[in-house]
Design an enzyme around this catalytic site. Structure first.
Site, PDB file in Angstrom:
ATOM      1  N   ALA A  18       0.824  -1.216   0.000  1.00  0.00           N
ATOM      2  CA  ALA A  18       0.000   0.000   0.000  1.00  0.00           C
ATOM      3  C   ALA A  18       0.856   1.263   0.000  1.00  0.00           C
ATOM      4  O   ALA A  18       0.499   2.263  -0.629  1.00  0.00           O
ATOM      5  CB  ALA A  18      -0.932  -0.003   1.208  1.00  0.00           C
ATOM      6  N   LYS A  20       3.871   1.667  -1.329  1.00  0.00           N
ATOM      7  CA  LYS A  20       4.445   1.878  -2.657  1.00  0.00           C
ATOM      8  C   LYS A  20       3.379   2.397  -3.623  1.00  0.00           C
ATOM      9  O   LYS A  20       3.645   3.282  -4.439  1.00  0.00           O
ATOM     10  CB  LYS A  20       5.059   0.574  -3.179  1.00  0.00           C
ATOM     11  CG  LYS A  20       5.804   0.733  -4.499  1.00  0.00           C
ATOM     12  CD  LYS A  20       6.499  -0.551  -4.903  1.00  0.00           C
ATOM     13  CE  LYS A  20       7.675  -0.860  -4.006  1.00  0.00           C
ATOM     14  NZ  LYS A  20       8.461  -2.032  -4.504  1.00  0.00           N
ATOM     15  N   ASP A  76      11.696  -2.434  -9.310  1.00  0.00           N
ATOM     16  CA  ASP A  76      12.559  -3.324  -8.547  1.00  0.00           C
ATOM     17  C   ASP A  76      13.753  -2.494  -8.136  1.00  0.00           C
ATOM     18  O   ASP A  76      14.301  -1.732  -8.949  1.00  0.00           O
ATOM     19  CB  ASP A  76      12.992  -4.542  -9.374  1.00  0.00           C
ATOM     20  CG  ASP A  76      13.448  -5.674  -8.462  1.00  0.00           C
ATOM     21  OD1 ASP A  76      12.657  -6.081  -7.590  1.00  0.00           O
ATOM     22  OD2 ASP A  76      14.584  -6.152  -8.607  1.00  0.00           O
ATOM     23  N   LYS A 190      14.098  13.229   0.849  1.00  0.00           N
ATOM     24  CA  LYS A 190      14.583  11.928   0.396  1.00  0.00           C
ATOM     25  C   LYS A 190      13.977  11.577  -0.965  1.00  0.00           C
ATOM     26  O   LYS A 190      14.682  11.159  -1.886  1.00  0.00           O
ATOM     27  CB  LYS A 190      14.235  10.836   1.406  1.00  0.00           C
ATOM     28  CG  LYS A 190      14.704   9.449   0.945  1.00  0.00           C
ATOM     29  CD  LYS A 190      13.887   8.339   1.542  1.00  0.00           C
ATOM     30  CE  LYS A 190      14.143   7.045   0.771  1.00  0.00           C
ATOM     31  NZ  LYS A 190      13.357   5.909   1.265  1.00  0.00           N
ATOM     32  N   ARG A 196      14.462   6.246  -6.883  1.00  0.00           N
ATOM     33  CA  ARG A 196      13.151   6.150  -7.528  1.00  0.00           C
ATOM     34  C   ARG A 196      12.798   7.463  -8.223  1.00  0.00           C
ATOM     35  O   ARG A 196      12.225   7.474  -9.313  1.00  0.00           O
ATOM     36  CB  ARG A 196      12.078   5.770  -6.503  1.00  0.00           C
ATOM     37  CG  ARG A 196      10.707   5.547  -7.139  1.00  0.00           C
ATOM     38  CD  ARG A 196       9.711   4.902  -6.197  1.00  0.00           C
ATOM     39  NE  ARG A 196      10.018   3.486  -5.993  1.00  0.00           N
ATOM     40  CZ  ARG A 196      10.369   2.952  -4.828  1.00  0.00           C
ATOM     41  NH1 ARG A 196      10.451   3.719  -3.756  1.00  0.00           N
ATOM     42  NH2 ARG A 196      10.627   1.677  -4.728  1.00  0.00           N
TER      43      ARG A 196
END
Length: 209
Positions: A18, A20, A76, A190, A196
């Site tokens: 949840a 992510k 990933d 961050k 990401r």
């Protein structure tokens, strides 16, 4: 202009996590994309049998796209340590898995951080402590088309762990140009400099520019 098929209005996020889903949904919100998780659709989690981040991201994205007949996005990610020849790398989460005889099934990230530190300590006080986080974002379409984007965050490893704001190996990772670990930084800061975010910026440039 993008040479890839359009994403459309709905995108499956190939995760059962949840947190992510929330993070990726927020990143895609400005582009009018509705995100739904593979978990919410009841899709099974495929076995991550790849040997690279790209392999595993594509396994997850392709499985979700085929099952839902919608474009799907998967990620990933993991930590690589220079002095450990890039390990744990694609096996980042595995290093946190407790064996049956260790009790308390599930992931123990403090144990995982300790494993990394122990292997570095074996190489002496002058060991290279440089490391990097990698993130691969993969988008797959039901017709088999796919595209991947890779992001990195360079840094060094600290010990002992510091901070409570992050997860995984964040308490021992000090990003380049900072003196705080990922787990000590404000979450917004961050996310701005993370692996990401780097991968997502490349995705946006390719698909939305």
């Amino acid at each position: 202009m993008s040479t890839h098929p359009p994403l459309g209005a709905k995108l499956v996020i190939a995760t059962h996590n949840a947190g992510k889903l929330k993070e990726i949904s927020a990143l895609l919100a400005p582009y009018g994309i509705e995100c739904v998780s593979a978990g919410a659709l009841g899709l099974p989690e495929p076995a991550e049998t790849g040997t690279t981040f790209v392999d595993n991201a594509l396994i997850k994205a392709r499985a979700a796209a085929e099952a839902a007949q919608l474009p799907a996005l998967a990620d990933d990610s993991g930590l690589s340590v220079a002095a450990l020849d890039g390990k744990p790398g694609v096996y980042t989460a595995d290093w946190a898995e407790r064996q049956w005889f260790e009790g308390d099934a599930g992931r123990d990230w403090y144990m995982a951080m300790g494993k990394v530190e122990g292997k570095l300590a074996e190489q002496g006080p002058d060991v290279d402590r440089s490391a990097w986080f990698s993130c691969v974002l993969a988008i797959a379409w039901p017709d088999g088309e796919h595209v991947t984007f890779e992001g990195r965050a360079e840094g060094t490893l600290a010990w002992p762990p510091r901070g409570t704001l992050g997860f995984g190996y964040d308490p021992v990772f000090v990003p380049e140009g900072r003196d705080q670990t990922f787990a000590e930084l404000d979450p917004e800061e961050k996310h701005r400099i993370s692996h990401r975010a780097d991968a997502f910026a490349k995705l946006v440039k390719a698909l939305f520019a």
